[in-house]
Design a protein around this motif. Sequence first.
Motif, PDB file in Angstrom:
ATOM      1  N   SER A  53       9.584  -4.301   0.822  1.00  0.00           N
ATOM      2  CA  SER A  53       9.294  -3.129  -0.006  1.00  0.00           C
ATOM      3  C   SER A  53       9.221  -3.516  -1.472  1.00  0.00           C
ATOM      4  CB  SER A  53      10.402  -2.081   0.167  1.00  0.00           C
ATOM      5  OG  SER A  53      10.460  -1.637   1.489  1.00  0.00           O
ATOM      6  N   ARG A 105       7.498  -2.597  -9.275  1.00  0.00           N
ATOM      7  CA  ARG A 105       6.884  -1.351  -9.751  1.00  0.00           C
ATOM      8  C   ARG A 105       6.514  -1.437 -11.233  1.00  0.00           C
ATOM      9  NH1 ARG A 105       6.883   2.657  -6.101  1.00  0.00           N
ATOM     10  NH2 ARG A 105       8.216   2.413  -4.298  1.00  0.00           N
ATOM     11  N   HIS A 113       5.013   8.477  -5.092  1.00  0.00           N
ATOM     12  CA  HIS A 113       4.236   8.330  -3.856  1.00  0.00           C
ATOM     13  C   HIS A 113       3.469   7.020  -3.779  1.00  0.00           C
ATOM     14  CE1 HIS A 113       4.811  12.729  -4.042  1.00  0.00           C
ATOM     15  NE2 HIS A 113       4.996  12.553  -2.745  1.00  0.00           N
ATOM     16  N   GLY A 165       2.525   3.340  -3.012  1.00  0.00           N
ATOM     17  CA  GLY A 165       2.903   2.439  -1.930  1.00  0.00           C
ATOM     18  C   GLY A 165       2.974   3.111  -0.575  1.00  0.00           C
ATOM     19  N   ILE A 166       2.619   4.397  -0.528  1.00  0.00           N
ATOM     20  CA  ILE A 166       2.603   5.139   0.732  1.00  0.00           C
ATOM     21  C   ILE A 166       1.140   5.386   1.102  1.00  0.00           C
ATOM     22  CG2 ILE A 166       3.310   7.262   1.909  1.00  0.00           C
ATOM     23  CD1 ILE A 166       5.654   5.486   0.942  1.00  0.00           C
ATOM     24  N   CYS A 167       0.776   5.008   2.307  1.00  0.00           N
ATOM     25  CA  CYS A 167      -0.598   5.163   2.784  1.00  0.00           C
ATOM     26  C   CYS A 167      -0.969   6.637   2.837  1.00  0.00           C
ATOM     27  CB  CYS A 167      -0.750   4.534   4.160  1.00  0.00           C
ATOM     28  SG  CYS A 167      -2.398   4.726   4.883  1.00  0.00           S
ATOM     29  N   GLY A 208       2.502   5.629   6.237  1.00  0.00           N
ATOM     30  CA  GLY A 208       3.324   4.424   6.307  1.00  0.00           C
ATOM     31  C   GLY A 208       3.356   3.685   4.974  1.00  0.00           C
ATOM     32  N   GLU A 209       4.196   2.699   4.928  1.00  0.00           N
ATOM     33  CA  GLU A 209       4.332   1.909   3.709  1.00  0.00           C
ATOM     34  C   GLU A 209       3.182   0.907   3.589  1.00  0.00           C
ATOM     35  OE1 GLU A 209       7.587  -1.252   2.134  1.00  0.00           O
ATOM     36  OE2 GLU A 209       8.371   0.631   2.930  1.00  0.00           O
ATOM     37  N   ARG A 249       3.753  -4.809   0.425  1.00  0.00           N
ATOM     38  CA  ARG A 249       3.925  -5.309  -0.939  1.00  0.00           C
ATOM     39  C   ARG A 249       2.811  -6.276  -1.315  1.00  0.00           C
ATOM     40  NH1 ARG A 249       6.322  -9.885  -3.143  1.00  0.00           N
ATOM     41  NH2 ARG A 249       7.268  -9.561  -5.197  1.00  0.00           N
ATOM     42  N   CYS A 278      -2.892   1.565   3.795  1.00  0.00           N
ATOM     43  CA  CYS A 278      -2.417   0.310   4.371  1.00  0.00           C
ATOM     44  C   CYS A 278      -3.638  -0.444   4.908  1.00  0.00           C
ATOM     45  CB  CYS A 278      -1.399   0.582   5.476  1.00  0.00           C
ATOM     46  SG  CYS A 278      -2.075   1.436   6.926  1.00  0.00           S
TER      47      CYS A 278
END
Length: 124
Positions: free
Chosen positions: A3, A9, A86, A88-90, A95-96, A99, A111
């Motif tokens: 993550s 970030r 929000h 990094g969230i598809c 889903g994540e 990275r 993703c």
Amino acid sequence: MQSLDTTDRHALQRQLETMKQQVLDELRASAPSAQAALAEGDHDVKTHADEAEAERASDVQMAEAEVDRARLDEIEHALARLASGHYGICEDCGGEIPRARLLAQPAAIRCTACQAALEARGGR
């Protein structure tokens, strides 16, 4: 899957801000040259070939500007997602986003699997 941490970030935000500034600079640089080409075209077009070339050059500049505007929208969307939590969230599956994908493509909103599925359907 690893993550994003706070350092990631911040680095991605700086990268997105840099990308945004580059696109804005490109848009600003292209605006005067497009205006100059139009003004020049009014006075210097002598033949149909010259006219066609001037029109083609204008079309290319407009297409490049449109690509830059689309990139700017993507970058601003990513910055807004980062600010709202929000990032990094598809957007498709929730889903994540890995990275590694975000580090390679900071404006990614999907993703890898969802992006591949969209492209297979003929989307962007």
